[in-house]
Design a protein around this motif. Structure first.
Motif, PDB file in Angstrom:
ATOM      1  N   ALA A  20      -3.040  -8.944  -9.864  1.00 31.72           N
ATOM      2  CA  ALA A  20      -3.873 -10.124  -9.653  1.00 31.72           C
ATOM      3  C   ALA A  20      -3.232 -11.076  -8.652  1.00 31.72           C
ATOM      4  O   ALA A  20      -3.911 -11.704  -7.832  1.00 31.72           O
ATOM      5  CB  ALA A  20      -4.107 -10.839 -10.991  1.00 31.72           C
ATOM      6  N   LEU A  21      -1.906 -11.174  -8.709  1.00 29.41           N
ATOM      7  CA  LEU A  21      -1.214 -12.149  -7.860  1.00 29.41           C
ATOM      8  C   LEU A  21      -1.019 -11.652  -6.432  1.00 29.41           C
ATOM      9  O   LEU A  21      -1.232 -12.392  -5.475  1.00 29.41           O
ATOM     10  CB  LEU A  21       0.151 -12.484  -8.476  1.00 29.41           C
ATOM     11  CG  LEU A  21       0.944 -13.597  -7.784  1.00 29.41           C
ATOM     12  CD1 LEU A  21       0.211 -14.928  -7.857  1.00 29.41           C
ATOM     13  CD2 LEU A  21       2.344 -13.718  -8.386  1.00 29.41           C
ATOM     14  N   VAL A  22      -0.636 -10.384  -6.299  1.00 26.46           N
ATOM     15  CA  VAL A  22      -0.371  -9.837  -4.961  1.00 26.46           C
ATOM     16  C   VAL A  22      -1.475  -8.836  -4.624  1.00 26.46           C
ATOM     17  O   VAL A  22      -1.607  -7.805  -5.275  1.00 26.46           O
ATOM     18  CB  VAL A  22       1.006  -9.138  -4.910  1.00 26.46           C
ATOM     19  CG1 VAL A  22       1.285  -8.599  -3.517  1.00 26.46           C
ATOM     20  CG2 VAL A  22       2.113 -10.090  -5.348  1.00 26.46           C
ATOM     21  N   ALA A  23      -2.258  -9.169  -3.620  1.00 26.87           N
ATOM     22  CA  ALA A  23      -3.382  -8.313  -3.254  1.00 26.87           C
ATOM     23  C   ALA A  23      -2.885  -6.936  -2.835  1.00 26.87           C
ATOM     24  O   ALA A  23      -1.796  -6.799  -2.285  1.00 26.87           O
ATOM     25  CB  ALA A  23      -4.158  -8.949  -2.100  1.00 26.87           C
ATOM     26  N   LYS A  24      -3.664  -5.910  -3.113  1.00 30.09           N
ATOM     27  CA  LYS A  24      -3.323  -4.541  -2.742  1.00 30.09           C
ATOM     28  C   LYS A  24      -2.996  -4.447  -1.254  1.00 30.09           C
ATOM     29  O   LYS A  24      -2.108  -3.697  -0.846  1.00 30.09           O
ATOM     30  CB  LYS A  24      -4.513  -3.628  -3.104  1.00 30.09           C
ATOM     31  CG  LYS A  24      -4.335  -2.164  -2.710  1.00 30.09           C
ATOM     32  CD  LYS A  24      -3.334  -1.429  -3.587  1.00 30.09           C
ATOM     33  CE  LYS A  24      -3.122   0.000  -3.109  1.00 30.09           C
ATOM     34  NZ  LYS A  24      -1.730   0.461  -3.329  1.00 30.09           N
ATOM     35  N   GLU A  25      -3.706  -5.266  -0.447  1.00 30.86           N
ATOM     36  CA  GLU A  25      -3.506  -5.210   1.009  1.00 30.86           C
ATOM     37  C   GLU A  25      -2.100  -5.640   1.405  1.00 30.86           C
ATOM     38  O   GLU A  25      -1.591  -5.251   2.444  1.00 30.86           O
ATOM     39  CB  GLU A  25      -4.528  -6.088   1.744  1.00 30.86           C
ATOM     40  CG  GLU A  25      -5.957  -5.589   1.640  1.00 30.86           C
ATOM     41  CD  GLU A  25      -6.539  -5.768   0.235  1.00 30.86           C
ATOM     42  OE1 GLU A  25      -7.103  -4.787  -0.295  1.00 30.86           O
ATOM     43  OE2 GLU A  25      -6.394  -6.858  -0.335  1.00 30.86           O
ATOM     44  N   SER A  26      -1.464  -6.481   0.571  1.00 31.28           N
ATOM     45  CA  SER A  26      -0.119  -6.916   0.948  1.00 31.28           C
ATOM     46  C   SER A  26       0.963  -6.187   0.164  1.00 31.28           C
ATOM     47  O   SER A  26       2.112  -6.597   0.186  1.00 31.28           O
ATOM     48  CB  SER A  26       0.052  -8.429   0.784  1.00 31.28           C
ATOM     49  OG  SER A  26      -1.069  -9.024   0.218  1.00 31.28           O
ATOM     50  N   GLU A  27       0.587  -5.113  -0.534  1.00 27.42           N
ATOM     51  CA  GLU A  27       1.579  -4.311  -1.259  1.00 27.42           C
ATOM     52  C   GLU A  27       1.546  -2.884  -0.736  1.00 27.42           C
ATOM     53  O   GLU A  27       0.600  -2.143  -0.990  1.00 27.42           O
ATOM     54  CB  GLU A  27       1.263  -4.336  -2.764  1.00 27.42           C
ATOM     55  CG  GLU A  27       2.090  -3.396  -3.615  1.00 27.42           C
ATOM     56  CD  GLU A  27       3.584  -3.584  -3.441  1.00 27.42           C
ATOM     57  OE1 GLU A  27       4.158  -2.914  -2.559  1.00 27.42           O
ATOM     58  OE2 GLU A  27       4.172  -4.400  -4.186  1.00 27.42           O
ATOM     59  N   PRO A  28       2.568  -2.496   0.013  1.00 23.41           N
ATOM     60  CA  PRO A  28       2.569  -1.132   0.567  1.00 23.41           C
ATOM     61  C   PRO A  28       2.680  -0.042  -0.497  1.00 23.41           C
ATOM     62  O   PRO A  28       2.295   1.094  -0.254  1.00 23.41           O
ATOM     63  CB  PRO A  28       3.809  -1.102   1.459  1.00 23.41           C
ATOM     64  CG  PRO A  28       4.320  -2.494   1.549  1.00 23.41           C
ATOM     65  CD  PRO A  28       3.741  -3.270   0.426  1.00 23.41           C
ATOM     66  N   LEU A  29       3.212  -0.381  -1.660  1.00 15.60           N
ATOM     67  CA  LEU A  29       3.544   0.659  -2.632  1.00 15.60           C
ATOM     68  C   LEU A  29       2.413   0.958  -3.609  1.00 15.60           C
ATOM     69  O   LEU A  29       1.775   0.048  -4.127  1.00 15.60           O
ATOM     70  CB  LEU A  29       4.781   0.254  -3.444  1.00 15.60           C
ATOM     71  CG  LEU A  29       6.070   0.041  -2.652  1.00 15.60           C
ATOM     72  CD1 LEU A  29       7.192  -0.395  -3.588  1.00 15.60           C
ATOM     73  CD2 LEU A  29       6.462   1.299  -1.901  1.00 15.60           C
ATOM     74  N   THR A  30       2.152   2.231  -3.823  1.00 18.81           N
ATOM     75  CA  THR A  30       1.310   2.676  -4.928  1.00 18.81           C
ATOM     76  C   THR A  30       2.255   3.200  -6.000  1.00 18.81           C
ATOM     77  O   THR A  30       3.052   4.092  -5.726  1.00 18.81           O
ATOM     78  CB  THR A  30       0.374   3.815  -4.470  1.00 18.81           C
ATOM     79  OG1 THR A  30      -0.445   3.314  -3.416  1.00 18.81           O
ATOM     80  CG2 THR A  30      -0.500   4.304  -5.626  1.00 18.81           C
TER      81      THR A  30
END
Ligand code: ADP
Ligand code: MG
Length: 551
Positions: A355-365
């Motif tokens: 919720a806090l860090v959008a998927k777009e700004s998180e390279p890791l799955t």
């Protein structure tokens, strides 16, 4: 002959140390041959090397004890330990290994029933001159003594030899049985898993023996011991939970070692995992070369292409992602992961963080979302130790709790808890096939680079050093030497020729070893080595700072 060697050594007494090299060659003794293969130039150089070939009639091994490759390996494993024991304080050394019964160059049964033992000896000197009397005692007295006392069936402790061979054969049969039962591992009731310390692999005295949870108990009939019971760990995703210090990592470490056969008395004789089991972990700082880590890592801030990812200094998460992809590329069917050595940000990403860090700004799955696709589409099972996050309950096929060193199955309770949604959304549906890379022969520099093991921590190959500390299934320095020799052999034999994929090179190497045994690893090397597994060979190749990949 033997008398000849005696008189030569008497003549050499007091001569310049360099004259020892005249010993090079074959000396025939009563019942065996001694070949002096390599003589050290001075007393401080690495030990000289000899080979003892016991004639079949002298060895006298019953046909039945060498009728299968497993038995032959076990017999050699027993004989080399007996020889080591006999040679204590003799100045002669054999590479007997410790808890694992590996296929090693130091002792081999020869076709026809002979036995070959390879020895190291620090040829005795007084200052820079030859101590011929001490050399005579070692070569002319101790060598025949070890043949007589340790390498002949007639004088061997035959009951212990039989027990050793039967134990190894049972371990092997148990491991073979896993796939037929859709299991990835088995831990026998009564097994002793903990070790004395990180540097002492003997069983921990007074340890709580393993007892299987009833719901996971299976029974297997072994060729020698008959029926045994224990915990069968099925294919798919197995989550190991439990409080800190309750024995989770100890269980996982036993499974890591379950790819090897252990000596009687080790406690892990009947703890086995499939031979395609690979421990993976984070290893920041390692090199990664042209690996497709895109299932785990996308759009890095640097703009690097994660489908063809290279770095000389990987982060914890990218190193672990690479380790997983490389293991699958090498043919792993089972992955072992421990939270203690995993990168947290590659393992989990909970609802609040989503919720806090959008998927777009998180390279890791996170692995959490790939563990199921990996199992369902790629057929790769995972046993994961994770006491720190409950999110894996959503994806586990079974959950095992370690509680005061006792295993309990808690799958039903975990299912009930997982029925309440965490609010987390899934970040991946698929684990695409791993791209097969083609290593270039120029990855190994030089014609015959010098191979040296630094314990199980590193391999030096000519000018380059390969860090292997994080390759945790290496258990013996001789395996590291074996890896170095195997890499060179793969290039020299034309297996690694710039047209074959990593998996094809490993298959070819496996076939060489199946056909020629230790000679498939190296034919000329006079030192000690053990046959490495394909996964550690791949791990070393992948960590070579000079690895080049053609496609
Ligand atoms: P965890 O990973 O759950 O934190 P570990 O596996 O590291 O726990 O084990 C903690 C300690 O307990 C270690 O020192 C280990 O040697 C010891 N231990 C593990 N299993 C047993 C056992 N069956 N009997 C006795 N001691 C054990
Ligand atoms: Mg632990």
């Amino acid at each position: 002959d033997a008398a000849g060697l005696r008189s030569v050594l008497r003549d050499l007494h007091g001569a310049g140390y360099g004259r020892y090299k005249t010993l090079t060659g074959d000396w025939s003794f009563d019942g065996f041959d001694l070949e002096v293969q390599r003589v050290q130039p001075d007393p401080y150089a690495p030990a000289s090397r000899c080979e003892v070939r016991v004639h079949p009639g002298t060895a006298g091994l019953p046909e039945q004890l060498r009728s299968t490759p497993v038995r032959a390996r076990a017999v050699a494993g027993f004989l080399v330990r007996a020889a080591e024991h006999r040679l204590r304080d003799s100045g002669l050394r054999v590479d007997a290994g410790r808890q694992q019964v590996l296929d090693r160059s130091s002792c081999q049964l020869l076709p026809g029933g002979g036995v070959r033992l390879r020895l190291g000896i620090d040829l005795p000197g007084r200052g820079r001159s030859i101590d011929g009397r001490a050399a005579e005692r070692a070569l002319c007295d101790r060598v025949p003594d070890v043949v007589e006392a340790a390498l002949r069936y007639a004088t061997a402790e035959q009951d212990r030899l039989r027990e050793f061979v039967e134990s190894v054969e049972d371990t092997d049969a148990l491991r073979e049985e896993l796939a037929a039962r859709d299991l990835v591992a088995f831990v026998a009731d009564g097994a002793v898993l903990p070790r004395r310390s990180g540097v002492d692999e003997r069983p921990l005295p007074g340890a709580v023996p393993f007892r299987s949870p009833e719901s996971m108990r299976v029974s297997v009939t072994l060729p020698n011991r008959g029926e045994v019971t224990g915990m069968g760990i099925g294919e798919g995703i197995t989550l190991v939970v439990g409080g800190g210090f309750h024995g989770k990592s100890t269980l996982l470490r036993a499974l890591e070692n379950g790819v090897y056969d252990h000596v009687p008395g080790d406690g892990r004789e009947l703890v086995v995992s499939r031979e395609d089991t690979v421990k993976v972990r984070a290893e920041d700082g390692r090199r990664v070369h042209r690996v497709d880590v895109s299932p785990f890592v996308s759009h890095l801030p640097t703009g690097a292409d994660t489908a063809d990812f290279s770095t000389d200094n990987a982060s914890g998460s990218t190193s672990q992602a690479a380790a997983i992809v490389e293991s699958v590329e090498a043919g792993a069917g089972v992955l072992l992961v421990d939270e203690d050595t995993a990168a947290t940000n590659l393992m989990i990403r909970d609802a609040r963080m989503q919720a806090l860090v959008a998927k777009e700004s998180e390279p890791l799955t996170p692995f959490l979302d790939l563990i199921r696709p990996l199992s369902r589409s790629r057929g790769v099972s995972t046993v994961l130790v994770m006491g720190g996050s409950g999110d894996y309950m959503d994806v586990a096929d079974r959950v095992l709790m370690m509680d005061s060193y006792q295993a309990r199955e808690v799958t039903d309770r975990a299912r009930a808890l997982a029925a309440t949604p965490t609010g987390r959304s899934r970040e991946a549906e698929e684990f695409p096939p791993v791209r097969a890379r083609i290593p270039a022969p120029s990855s190994i520099e030089g014609q015959r680079p010098k191979v040296r093991a630094r314990g199980t921590d590193a391999l030096t190959l000519g000018e380059s050093t390969v860090e292997l500390r994080a390759v945790e299934q290496l258990v013996d320095p001789s395996q590291v030497t074996g890896i170095g020799l195997a890499l060179v052999t793969c290039v020299r034999s034309g297996l690694l020729d710039g047209t074959r994929t990593v998996a094809e090179v490993l298959d070819g190497f496996g076939q060489r070893v199946a056909e020629r045994g230790v000679a498939g690893v190296d034919e000329r090397y006079a030192g000690d080595f053990a046959v490495p597994r394909r996964f550690e060979l791949a791990a070393a190749l992948n960590r070579l700072r000079t690895l080049r990949v053609a496609a």
